[in-house]
Design a protein around this motif. Structure first.
Motif, short mmCIF file in Angstrom:
data_model
loop_
_atom_site.label_atom_id
_atom_site.label_comp_id
_atom_site.label_asym_id
_atom_site.label_seq_id
_atom_site.Cartn_x
_atom_site.Cartn_y
_atom_site.Cartn_z
N ALA A 4 -7.11 -2.66 -1.44
CA ALA A 4 -7.39 -2.10 -2.76
C ALA A 4 -8.89 -2.00 -3.02
CB ALA A 4 -6.71 -2.94 -3.84
N ALA A 6 -10.22 0.87 -0.79
CA ALA A 6 -9.78 2.16 -1.33
C ALA A 6 -10.35 2.43 -2.73
CB ALA A 6 -8.26 2.22 -1.37
N LYS A 7 -11.15 1.51 -3.24
CA LYS A 7 -11.78 1.64 -4.56
C LYS A 7 -10.78 1.65 -5.71
CE LYS A 7 -15.96 2.44 -2.82
NZ LYS A 7 -16.71 1.30 -2.43
N VAL A 8 -9.61 1.02 -5.50
CA VAL A 8 -8.62 0.89 -6.55
C VAL A 8 -8.97 -0.31 -7.43
CG1 VAL A 8 -6.15 0.50 -7.03
CG2 VAL A 8 -6.84 1.96 -5.13
N GLU A 9 -9.55 -1.34 -6.82
CA GLU A 9 -10.00 -2.55 -7.52
C GLU A 9 -11.48 -2.77 -7.20
OE1 GLU A 9 -7.64 -5.87 -6.30
OE2 GLU A 9 -5.77 -4.96 -6.96
N ALA A 38 0.83 -1.21 0.00
CA ALA A 38 0.00 0.00 0.00
C ALA A 38 0.87 1.26 0.00
CB ALA A 38 -0.93 -0.01 1.21
N HIS A 92 2.24 1.89 -3.39
CA HIS A 92 1.21 2.47 -4.25
C HIS A 92 1.09 3.97 -4.04
CE1 HIS A 92 -3.09 3.45 -5.16
NE2 HIS A 92 -2.73 2.87 -6.29
N ARG A 93 1.35 4.43 -2.83
CA ARG A 93 1.18 5.85 -2.49
C ARG A 93 2.45 6.68 -2.65
NH1 ARG A 93 -3.83 7.09 -1.14
NH2 ARG A 93 -5.06 5.52 -0.10
#
Length: 107
Positions: free
Chosen positions: A77, A80-83, A18, A21-22
């Motif tokens: 993910a 966090a609405k990434v997937e 994570a 990713h940030r």
């Protein structure tokens, strides 16, 4: 104790994924705080795996470490609405959890 260390190390795998990713902003600039979190958590995660592997067979320890990491990373993910959180994805992640728990039972 080795199993607890292994599960915590797998959890840290999700933390470093994570954080990785940030680390990059939309503008392409690097963020320092997530990079530091990444470095610390990746070192602690692999260090914990190494400690756990002294008592747990290598293949089992690695499979559990990766399994915990992938399930928690995927959950992050989806939250966090990434997937997308599809039924199929959740079902398959549940299968990974069942397999990881099964490895604990047969060792």
């Amino acid at each position: 104790m080795a199993w607890l260390i292994l599960v915590l190390s797998g959890s840290l795998e999700a933390v470093w994924a994570a954080a990785l990713h940030r680390t990059t902003q939309a503008s392409g600039r690097r963020r320092i705080a997530p990079a530091v979190v990444f470095l610390i958590s990746v070192l602690a995660s692999t260090g914990g795996l190494a400690v756990a592997m002294q008592s747990i067979p290598t293949g089992t320890a690695y499979a559990v470490w990766v399994g915990v990491g992938v399930v928690l990373t995927s959950a992050y993910a989806m939250i966090a609405k990434v997937e997308p959180a599809t039924r199929g994805r959740i079902l398959l992640l549940g299968g990974i959890v069942a397999c990881v728990a099964g490895l604990k039972l047969v060792v």
